[in-house]
Write an enzyme that holds these catalytic residues in place. Structure first.
Site, PDB file in Angstrom:
ATOM      1  N   THR A 120       6.538 -34.096  35.582  1.00  0.00           N
ATOM      2  CA  THR A 120       6.565 -34.522  36.979  1.00  0.00           C
ATOM      3  C   THR A 120       7.999 -34.885  37.348  1.00  0.00           C
ATOM      4  O   THR A 120       8.841 -35.119  36.468  1.00  0.00           O
ATOM      5  CB  THR A 120       5.690 -35.771  37.213  1.00  0.00           C
ATOM      6  OG1 THR A 120       6.261 -36.853  36.475  1.00  0.00           O
ATOM      7  CG2 THR A 120       4.250 -35.566  36.765  1.00  0.00           C
ATOM      8  N   TYR A 165       9.663 -36.684   8.852  1.00  0.00           N
ATOM      9  CA  TYR A 165       9.123 -35.730   9.824  1.00  0.00           C
ATOM     10  C   TYR A 165       9.187 -34.334   9.192  1.00  0.00           C
ATOM     11  O   TYR A 165      10.219 -33.674   9.241  1.00  0.00           O
ATOM     12  CB  TYR A 165       9.949 -35.796  11.107  1.00  0.00           C
ATOM     13  CG  TYR A 165       9.258 -35.267  12.333  1.00  0.00           C
ATOM     14  CD1 TYR A 165       8.299 -34.259  12.257  1.00  0.00           C
ATOM     15  CD2 TYR A 165       9.557 -35.758  13.595  1.00  0.00           C
ATOM     16  CE1 TYR A 165       7.672 -33.777  13.384  1.00  0.00           C
ATOM     17  CE2 TYR A 165       8.940 -35.288  14.733  1.00  0.00           C
ATOM     18  CZ  TYR A 165       7.997 -34.295  14.626  1.00  0.00           C
ATOM     19  OH  TYR A 165       7.388 -33.815  15.744  1.00  0.00           O
ATOM     20  N   LYS A 210       4.792 -37.240   8.216  1.00  0.00           N
ATOM     21  CA  LYS A 210       4.126 -36.554   9.323  1.00  0.00           C
ATOM     22  C   LYS A 210       4.420 -35.069   9.199  1.00  0.00           C
ATOM     23  O   LYS A 210       5.589 -34.683   9.040  1.00  0.00           O
ATOM     24  CB  LYS A 210       4.669 -37.064  10.650  1.00  0.00           C
ATOM     25  CG  LYS A 210       4.461 -36.092  11.819  1.00  0.00           C
ATOM     26  CD  LYS A 210       4.831 -36.713  13.123  1.00  0.00           C
ATOM     27  CE  LYS A 210       4.942 -35.660  14.225  1.00  0.00           C
ATOM     28  NZ  LYS A 210       5.047 -36.257  15.554  1.00  0.00           N
ATOM     29  N   LYS A 212       4.405 -31.521  11.153  1.00  0.00           N
ATOM     30  CA  LYS A 212       4.254 -30.812  12.415  1.00  0.00           C
ATOM     31  C   LYS A 212       3.373 -29.597  12.160  1.00  0.00           C
ATOM     32  O   LYS A 212       3.731 -28.691  11.397  1.00  0.00           O
ATOM     33  CB  LYS A 212       5.639 -30.379  12.919  1.00  0.00           C
ATOM     34  CG  LYS A 212       5.673 -29.503  14.137  1.00  0.00           C
ATOM     35  CD  LYS A 212       5.019 -30.084  15.351  1.00  0.00           C
ATOM     36  CE  LYS A 212       5.468 -31.455  15.699  1.00  0.00           C
ATOM     37  NZ  LYS A 212       5.041 -31.969  16.995  1.00  0.00           N
ATOM     38  N   ASP A 240       0.219 -33.219  13.263  1.00  0.00           N
ATOM     39  CA  ASP A 240       0.419 -33.120  14.717  1.00  0.00           C
ATOM     40  C   ASP A 240       0.550 -31.663  15.147  1.00  0.00           C
ATOM     41  O   ASP A 240       1.640 -31.085  15.075  1.00  0.00           O
ATOM     42  CB  ASP A 240       1.694 -33.888  15.093  1.00  0.00           C
ATOM     43  CG  ASP A 240       2.068 -33.701  16.557  1.00  0.00           C
ATOM     44  OD1 ASP A 240       1.215 -33.239  17.345  1.00  0.00           O
ATOM     45  OD2 ASP A 240       3.214 -34.030  16.919  1.00  0.00           O
ATOM     46  N   PRO A 241      -0.564 -31.035  15.620  1.00  0.00           N
ATOM     47  CA  PRO A 241      -0.462 -29.637  16.045  1.00  0.00           C
ATOM     48  C   PRO A 241      -0.070 -29.462  17.512  1.00  0.00           C
ATOM     49  O   PRO A 241      -0.181 -28.351  18.046  1.00  0.00           O
ATOM     50  CB  PRO A 241      -1.887 -29.133  15.799  1.00  0.00           C
ATOM     51  CG  PRO A 241      -2.747 -30.323  16.098  1.00  0.00           C
ATOM     52  CD  PRO A 241      -1.943 -31.541  15.680  1.00  0.00           C
ATOM     53  N   ASN A 242       0.359 -30.542  18.172  1.00  0.00           N
ATOM     54  CA  ASN A 242       0.746 -30.465  19.586  1.00  0.00           C
ATOM     55  C   ASN A 242      -0.328 -29.821  20.469  1.00  0.00           C
ATOM     56  O   ASN A 242      -0.041 -28.916  21.271  1.00  0.00           O
ATOM     57  CB  ASN A 242       2.078 -29.704  19.759  1.00  0.00           C
ATOM     58  CG  ASN A 242       3.281 -30.574  19.437  1.00  0.00           C
ATOM     59  OD1 ASN A 242       3.981 -30.310  18.451  1.00  0.00           O
ATOM     60  ND2 ASN A 242       3.525 -31.615  20.206  1.00  0.00           N
ATOM     61  N   GLU A 265      -2.533 -36.557  15.327  1.00  0.00           N
ATOM     62  CA  GLU A 265      -1.704 -36.672  16.537  1.00  0.00           C
ATOM     63  C   GLU A 265      -1.951 -35.484  17.457  1.00  0.00           C
ATOM     64  O   GLU A 265      -1.782 -34.332  17.041  1.00  0.00           O
ATOM     65  CB  GLU A 265      -0.241 -36.743  16.094  1.00  0.00           C
ATOM     66  CG  GLU A 265       0.732 -36.968  17.226  1.00  0.00           C
ATOM     67  CD  GLU A 265       2.158 -37.177  16.704  1.00  0.00           C
ATOM     68  OE1 GLU A 265       2.329 -37.752  15.598  1.00  0.00           O
ATOM     69  OE2 GLU A 265       3.090 -36.745  17.383  1.00  0.00           O
ATOM     70  N   ASN A 288       1.665 -38.228  21.989  1.00  0.00           N
ATOM     71  CA  ASN A 288       2.879 -38.248  22.797  1.00  0.00           C
ATOM     72  C   ASN A 288       2.771 -37.142  23.838  1.00  0.00           C
ATOM     73  O   ASN A 288       3.745 -36.700  24.405  1.00  0.00           O
ATOM     74  CB  ASN A 288       4.140 -38.044  21.955  1.00  0.00           C
ATOM     75  CG  ASN A 288       4.182 -36.693  21.278  1.00  0.00           C
ATOM     76  OD1 ASN A 288       3.693 -36.550  20.163  1.00  0.00           O
ATOM     77  ND2 ASN A 288       4.741 -35.688  21.928  1.00  0.00           N
ATOM     78  N   ASP A 312       8.402 -43.170  23.680  1.00  0.00           N
ATOM     79  CA  ASP A 312       9.664 -42.445  23.550  1.00  0.00           C
ATOM     80  C   ASP A 312      10.527 -42.952  24.689  1.00  0.00           C
ATOM     81  O   ASP A 312      10.216 -42.711  25.854  1.00  0.00           O
ATOM     82  CB  ASP A 312       9.422 -40.938  23.677  1.00  0.00           C
ATOM     83  CG  ASP A 312      10.696 -40.131  23.490  1.00  0.00           C
ATOM     84  OD1 ASP A 312      11.742 -40.558  24.014  1.00  0.00           O
ATOM     85  OD2 ASP A 312      10.658 -39.072  22.840  1.00  0.00           O
ATOM     86  N   HIS A 339       7.629 -41.572  19.159  1.00  0.00           N
ATOM     87  CA  HIS A 339       7.792 -40.124  19.074  1.00  0.00           C
ATOM     88  C   HIS A 339       9.282 -39.778  19.045  1.00  0.00           C
ATOM     89  O   HIS A 339      10.106 -40.582  19.468  1.00  0.00           O
ATOM     90  CB  HIS A 339       7.131 -39.513  20.320  1.00  0.00           C
ATOM     91  CG  HIS A 339       7.603 -38.146  20.681  1.00  0.00           C
ATOM     92  ND1 HIS A 339       8.585 -37.914  21.628  1.00  0.00           N
ATOM     93  CD2 HIS A 339       7.217 -36.933  20.239  1.00  0.00           C
ATOM     94  CE1 HIS A 339       8.770 -36.609  21.748  1.00  0.00           C
ATOM     95  NE2 HIS A 339       7.962 -35.997  20.917  1.00  0.00           N
ATOM     96  N   ASN A 341      12.093 -36.361  19.639  1.00  0.00           N
ATOM     97  CA  ASN A 341      12.578 -34.988  19.716  1.00  0.00           C
ATOM     98  C   ASN A 341      13.924 -34.954  18.993  1.00  0.00           C
ATOM     99  O   ASN A 341      14.421 -36.000  18.584  1.00  0.00           O
ATOM    100  CB  ASN A 341      12.819 -34.585  21.176  1.00  0.00           C
ATOM    101  CG  ASN A 341      11.554 -34.097  21.860  1.00  0.00           C
ATOM    102  OD1 ASN A 341      11.186 -34.614  22.889  1.00  0.00           O
ATOM    103  ND2 ASN A 341      10.895 -33.113  21.289  1.00  0.00           N
TER     104      ASN A 341
END
Ligand SMILES: O=C([O-])C(=O)C[C@H](O)[C@@H](O)C(=O)[O-]
Ligand SMILES: [Mg+2]
Length: 443
Positions: A120, A165, A210, A212, A240-242, A265, A288, A312, A339, A341
């Site tokens: 947004t 990570y 964790k 990914k 965490d498979p997004n 996640e 996240n 984050d 979280h 990046n």
């Protein structure tokens, strides 16, 4: 007059904390070929380094996303900042509302491509504000001789714990792609993931891991987590498979790994689907992606969709907003962690300061930092026993290395534009020309 009163009066008298200059330096930093459900990381990723300079010569530094749409917002915002005081932190948000966002840059939809939840105009603004807020806090802390954590009310712990990570990873970026080599090697199966975890533990002392996910079919990722559980018994594990899985697949994975997972996640996309999964498993769900703005909290918490919010400070709008988020989570009995990046040491310092002030931080925070071989600091932050010591030096406690900054900026200047916006699917197409961003649920 007491000595203390005299000293504090002299601080305000001598210090002129008016911002006289704001420097924005976009850079490209090396990134290894880490895989996610979208594709693979590009060899270099954009970040923006923010410097605010005050009339008394104090400089504060901040860091945020460096993709074009962030830069386009950061530039007019920086111009508006000149003449204001670094202590006017609430005013940053008022100012941000005055900066127009190009509507074509935001969809208002869950942005699967970005791995960062809904897109947004507000969130875009907040991501930009966060870099300036951190820079102002750094300058303010330096001027007052106080660490950033003190400006946030004071640390409640001396170290902040981070998790390793882990990523599925190619040994190198595809042949012919200009890149920096790394020494992590490939990790494309359970044995490779365990080996990567072992090295993370050896190098940094991390005790929670964790992975990914969303890269390989779920059975392969279940096998990888099982292998980690076997190699590191009792260590907290996360997958965490997004949002790459359906509700049914999420439940199948939760069932298969329930005994070893600290949390799952974002197994599936969006609050309704997360709520469906949460209702049918006892494995805690973290996010996240479905809670990334204050506006999304009511629905998600009301539906019991998430048990841990991964804050984050970049996209929640800074360190003080992160504390507000943590307070809301605490009120509703929802856990909070962090979280990450791709980021550099300025952001790790900022994350560490704010995390040190949050009561009840029950989960180790995520950080990409170990994957970043390059930084803009004179000395890198270090992990000891999986944790970063909270600095008590004034401000963030970091120092910019101008030569490194210039070097990484030069790389950005010299880029033909193809790396200035992170695009993991485009990077994947170099190796697999037919690759398109997978539709979700992928499995
Ligand atoms: O969900 C997450 O933790 C992330 O999105 C973190 C990063 O974006 C990660 O997925 C990545 O960089 O590939
Ligand atoms: Mg995540």
């Amino acid at each position: 007059m007491t000595t203390t009163a005299r000293r504090s009066r002299s601080v305000t008298e001598i210090r002129d904390l008016t911002i006289t200059e704001v420097r924005l330096t976009p850079i490209l930093v090396a990134d290894p070929p880490l895989l996610n459900t979208q594709g693979v990381h590009q060899p270099y990723t954009p970040r923006l380094i923010v410097e605010v300079v005050t009339a008394d010569g104090t400089t504060g530094v901040g860091e945020t996303y460096g993709d074009t749409k962030y830069l386009e917002l950061a530039r007019p915002f920086a111009r508006k900042l000149v003449g204001r005081r670094v202590s006017d932190l609430n005013g940053l948000f008022v100012l941000a509302d005055e900066v127009a966002v190009d509507g074509s840059r935001v969809s208002g939809q869950v942005d699967v491509g970005g791995l960062r939840g809904v897109q947004t105009a507000d969130k875009l603004r907040l991501s930009v504000v966060s870099g300036f807020e951190v820079a102002c806090l750094d300058a303010l802390g330096k001027a007052l001789g106080l660490p950033v954590h003190a400006l946030l009310g004071g640390k409640v712990r001396d170290t902040v714990e981070y998790s390793a990570y882990l990523f599925y990873k190619w040994a190198d970026h595809p042949e012919g792609v200009v890149s920096e080599r790394d020494d992590w090697g490939a990790a494309m199966d359970p044995a490779g993931v365990v080996e990567q975890a072992r090295r993370f533990k050896e190098r940094y002392g991390f005790t929670s891991f964790k992975l990914k996910g969303g890269v390989f079919p779920p059975d392969e990722e279940i096998a990888a987590i099982r292998a980690l559980a076997g190699a590191f018994p009792g260590h907290p594990l996360r997958l965490d498979p997004n949002g790459a899985w359906s509700v049914a697949t999420s439940l199948k994975v939760a069932d298969a790994l329930g005994d070893v997972l600290e949390y799952l996640e974002d197994p599936t996309l969006g609050t309704p689907a997360m709520a469906e999964v949460a209702a049918r498993t006892s494995v805690p769900l973290a996010t996240n992606m479905c809670v990334t703005t204050f506006a999304e909290i009511e629905e998600a918490f009301g539906q019991g969709a998430v048990q841990v919010v991964l804050s984050d400070h970049h996209y929640w709008g800074g360190l003080r907003n992160t504390r507000e988020l943590a307070a809301i989570c605490r009120t509703f009995g929802v856990g909070v962690s962090m979280h990450s990046n791709t980021h550099l040491g300025i952001s790790l310092a900022a994350m560490t300061h704010v995390a040190s002030t949050v009561p009840g931080l029950h989960h180790a925070c995520d950080s990409h930092y170990p994957w970043q071989s390059e930084d803009v600091l004179t000395s890198r932050l270090t992990f000891e026993d999986g944790a970063v010591r909270v600095s008590d030096a004034p401000g963030l406690g970091v120092e910019l290395d101008r030569d490194r900054l210039e070097f990484l900026h030069r790389r950005w200047v010299d880029d033909d534009g193809s790396l200035r916006d992170r695009d993991d699917a485009a990077a994947m197409r170099v190796a697999e020309p037919g690759w398109v961003t997978p539709t979700v649920p992928r499995w």
